[in-house]
Design a protein around this motif. Structure first.
Motif, short mmCIF file in Angstrom:
data_model
loop_
_atom_site.label_atom_id
_atom_site.label_comp_id
_atom_site.label_asym_id
_atom_site.label_seq_id
_atom_site.Cartn_x
_atom_site.Cartn_y
_atom_site.Cartn_z
N VAL A 278 54.56 -6.58 -18.05
CA VAL A 278 53.35 -7.41 -17.94
C VAL A 278 52.99 -7.70 -16.48
CG1 VAL A 278 52.31 -9.64 -18.46
CG2 VAL A 278 53.61 -8.40 -20.23
N PRO A 279 53.93 -8.24 -15.65
CA PRO A 279 53.56 -8.50 -14.25
C PRO A 279 53.19 -7.23 -13.49
CG PRO A 279 55.91 -8.84 -14.58
CD PRO A 279 55.31 -8.71 -15.94
N THR A 280 53.85 -6.10 -13.85
CA THR A 280 53.52 -4.84 -13.17
C THR A 280 52.10 -4.40 -13.52
OG1 THR A 280 55.84 -4.16 -13.20
CG2 THR A 280 54.17 -2.43 -12.88
N VAL A 281 51.75 -4.49 -14.80
CA VAL A 281 50.39 -4.13 -15.23
C VAL A 281 49.34 -5.02 -14.54
CG1 VAL A 281 48.79 -4.08 -17.19
CG2 VAL A 281 51.11 -3.16 -17.44
N ILE A 282 49.64 -6.33 -14.50
CA ILE A 282 48.72 -7.26 -13.82
C ILE A 282 48.56 -6.88 -12.36
CG2 ILE A 282 48.42 -9.65 -13.05
CD1 ILE A 282 49.82 -10.52 -15.65
N PHE A 286 44.95 -5.51 -10.63
CA PHE A 286 44.30 -6.17 -9.49
C PHE A 286 44.21 -5.23 -8.29
CE2 PHE A 286 45.04 -10.26 -11.66
CZ PHE A 286 43.83 -10.90 -11.37
N THR A 287 45.28 -4.46 -8.10
CA THR A 287 45.29 -3.54 -6.96
C THR A 287 44.26 -2.43 -7.13
OG1 THR A 287 47.65 -3.96 -6.65
CG2 THR A 287 46.73 -2.01 -5.59
N ILE A 380 47.29 -10.94 -5.74
CA ILE A 380 48.60 -11.17 -5.15
C ILE A 380 49.22 -12.44 -5.72
CG2 ILE A 380 49.79 -11.75 -3.00
CD1 ILE A 380 49.13 -8.82 -3.20
N ILE A 381 48.40 -13.51 -5.77
CA ILE A 381 48.92 -14.80 -6.26
C ILE A 381 49.34 -14.70 -7.72
CG2 ILE A 381 48.30 -17.19 -6.74
CD1 ILE A 381 46.43 -17.05 -4.28
N VAL A 382 48.43 -14.14 -8.54
CA VAL A 382 48.73 -14.04 -9.99
C VAL A 382 49.94 -13.12 -10.22
CG1 VAL A 382 47.85 -13.20 -12.20
CG2 VAL A 382 46.36 -14.52 -10.69
N ILE A 385 53.14 -14.93 -9.31
CA ILE A 385 53.46 -15.91 -10.37
C ILE A 385 53.99 -15.21 -11.61
CG2 ILE A 385 52.46 -17.61 -11.93
CD1 ILE A 385 50.50 -18.35 -9.66
N ALA A 386 53.35 -14.06 -11.96
CA ALA A 386 53.78 -13.31 -13.15
C ALA A 386 55.19 -12.76 -12.98
CB ALA A 386 52.79 -12.16 -13.42
N PHE A 387 55.50 -12.23 -11.80
CA PHE A 387 56.86 -11.73 -11.57
C PHE A 387 57.86 -12.88 -11.59
CE2 PHE A 387 54.92 -7.78 -9.82
CZ PHE A 387 55.72 -6.86 -10.47
#
Length: 398
Positions: A278-282, A286-287, A380-382, A385-387
Motif C-alpha cells: 500500500v505505501p509503495t503504491v501510494i 504520487f511520483t 512525500i508526506i503521505v 506517513i503510509a510507510f
C-alpha cells in the motif's frame, strides 16, 4: 453764411465735447466729408443753394457723437436744429439738412441727388489711396469705444465684406473717380488675407510638426523597442526558470521511481513484505503524477503553422511566433514579413500579441508547476506517513 456758421459751430463743439478716443469719427473725418461732398457737388453741377445746404449737412452730420454712438444721426439732428434756428435758417432748409444728416445712416436709401452725394462723401475713404490708414483708425475707435476687438484675419474679413457686398457708390461722379481705386483697395485686402492664410497654414504645419516631435519625445521609438526587448527577455527568462524547475522535478521523480522499482518492488513478492504494498503504491502514484505534471508543464503546443494572405491583410496573424509560419514557404513568409514591416501599427501589434501569448504560456506553466510541487510535497508526506504506519502495523519487521 450758413456754411461758415456750421463750420464754426461744428469745430467748437467737436473740439470741446468730443471724446479723444474717437480716432475716426472726429474733426478730420468731418473735414474730409465736407471736402468730398463739395467736390462731388461741383462735378454734379448742382446750384449754389443746394450746395450750401449739402455743405452745412456735411459739417453737422457727425456732431451727435458728442452725445451717443447709438443713433448718433438722430442726435446730430437734435443738436443741429437749435443751432440752425439760432442763425435764422428757414424751416424748409432745416428739414432738408436734417434729411441729409439722416441719409448717412448705414442702411438708409438715398432719395435724391443730395442724399446720394453726402452718402458717397461719407464713405469716400473706400476709394482713396490711404484707405488702410483710415480703416486702422476706425478699428482703433471700435476697440476703445465699442469693445470690439478683431484679430488681423477678422478685420480683413470685415473690410472685404464691407467693400464687396455692403458698400456701393450712388453717384456717377463717385463711381467714375473712386470706384477704380476702391477695386484696388479690395484686391489689396484679398491679397493680404491670402498671405495671412498662407502664413497661418505654415504656422499650423510648424505647430503640427512640433507636436509630432513632442509626441515622439514623449513616446520615442527607441524607448518602445527597449521596452519590448526587456519585457520579452524577462518573459523568456521566466519561461527558462519554469522549464528548469520542471526538469528538476522530473529528474528527481524519475530517480525515485527507479529506486522504488529496483529496491522495493522486488521485495513485494515475499509474503512477509505484503505490508509495504500500500505505501509503495501510494508513493509510486504520487511520483508518477508529479512526472506527468512536469512533462505537461514543459510540453510545447503544436499549431497549424500556416496563414493566408487575407490573414496578413486583416492583420490577424502574428508573424513573430514560429508556430504561425513553420509550414509556410520561404517566399510567402518573406512577403508577409515585408508587409508587416511596412505597417508600423501591424508590427507593434504583432509584438504586443507575442508578449500577450507568451504571458499566457507562462501562466499555464507556472500554474502546472505550482500544482506539481504541491503534489510532490503531499506525496512525500503521505508516503512517509503510509510507510511509518505500515512499519508500525507489521511490528517494525521487514
Amino acid at each position: 453764411m450758413l456754411t461758415s456758421e456750421a463750420e464754426k459751430f461744428t469745430i467748437t463743439l467737436l473740439s470741446e465735447k468730443l471724446d479723444t478716443s474717437f480716432t475716426y469719427h472726429n474733426l478730420s473725418h468731418t473735414r474730409r466729408v465736407v471736402e468730398k461732398a463739395t467736390e462731388l457737388a461741383e462735378l454734379s453741377k448742382i446750384d449754389d443753394s443746394q450746395k450750401r445746404l449739402l455743405t452745412a449737412a456735411a459739417w453737422l452730420h457727425d456732431i451727435g457723437y458728442t452725445k451717443s454712438i447709438k443713433n448718433h444721426e438722430e442726435e446730430s439732428v437734435t443738436l443741429a436744429k437749435p443751432f440752425l434756428e439760432s442763425i435764422k435758417c428757414s424751416n424748409e432748409d432745416i428739414k432738408t439738412i436734417s434729411e441729409l444728416i439722416l441719409a448717412t445712416k448705414m442702411n438708409a436709401v438715398p432719395k435724391n441727388q443730395l442724399e446720394k452725394i453726402i452718402r458717397d462723401a461719407d464713405c469716400s475713404h473706400t476709394g482713396s489711396k490711404n484707405y488702410a490708414e483710415v480703416s486702422a483708425l476706425l478699428r482703433k475707435e471700435w476697440e476703445l469705444k465699442c469693445n470690439k476687438i478683431y484679430t488681423e484675419a477678422e478685420w480683413l474679413d470685415e473690410n472685404i465684406n464691407f467693400l464687396s457686398t455692403q458698400h456701393k457708390f450712388h453717384t456717377v461722379e463717385a463711381v467714375s473717380n473712386w470706384d477704380k481705386r476702391k477695386g484696388k483697395n479690395l484686391i489689396a485686402l484679398l491679397s493680404a488675407k491670402k498671405k495671412l492664410d498662407q502664413e497661418y497654414t505654415k504656422l499650423k504645419q510648424k505647430k503640427d510638426e512640433l507636436k509630432f516631435k513632442k509626441d515622439k519625445i514623449e513616446l520615442p521609438e527607441r524607448g518602445i523597442e527597449t521596452m519590448f526587448r526587456v519585457t520579452l527577455k524577462n518573459h523568456i527568462t521566466l519561461s527558462n526558470i519554469a522549464d528548469t524547475k520542471a526538469n528538476i522535478l522530473l529528474s528527481v521523480n524519475a530517480i525515485i521511481v527507479s529506486l522504488v522499482l529496483s529496491n522495493l518492488v522486488s521485495k513485494l513478492d515475499n509474503p512477509s513484505n505484503s505490508y509495504l504494498i500500500v505505501p509503495t503504491v501510494i508513493f509510486v502514484l504520487f511520483t508518477v503524477t508529479s512526472i506527468i505534471l512536469s512533462i505537461l508543464a514543459t510540453r510545447p503546443n503544436v499549431t497549424i503553422g500556416k496563414f493566408t494572405k487575407e490573414d496578413v491583410a486583416n492583420k490577424k496573424v502574428n508573424l513573430l511566433f514560429f508556430g504561425n509560419f513553420h509550414q509556410m514557404s520561404l517566399k510567402d513568409f518573406e512577403w508577409a514579413m515585408g508587409e508587416m514591416m511596412k505597417d508600423r501599427d501591424y508590427l507593434y501589434s504583432s509584438m504586443k500579441k507575442d508578449l500577450y501569448f507568451l504571458g499566457l504560456v507562462l501562466d499555464r506553466k507556472y500554474k502546472i508547476l505550482r500544482l506539481t510541487y504541491a503534489v510532490f510535497m503531499v506525496g512525500i508526506i503521505v508516503s512517509v506517513i503510509a510507510f511509518a504506519a505500515a512499519f508500525q502495523t507489521s511490528g517494525g519487521a521487514l
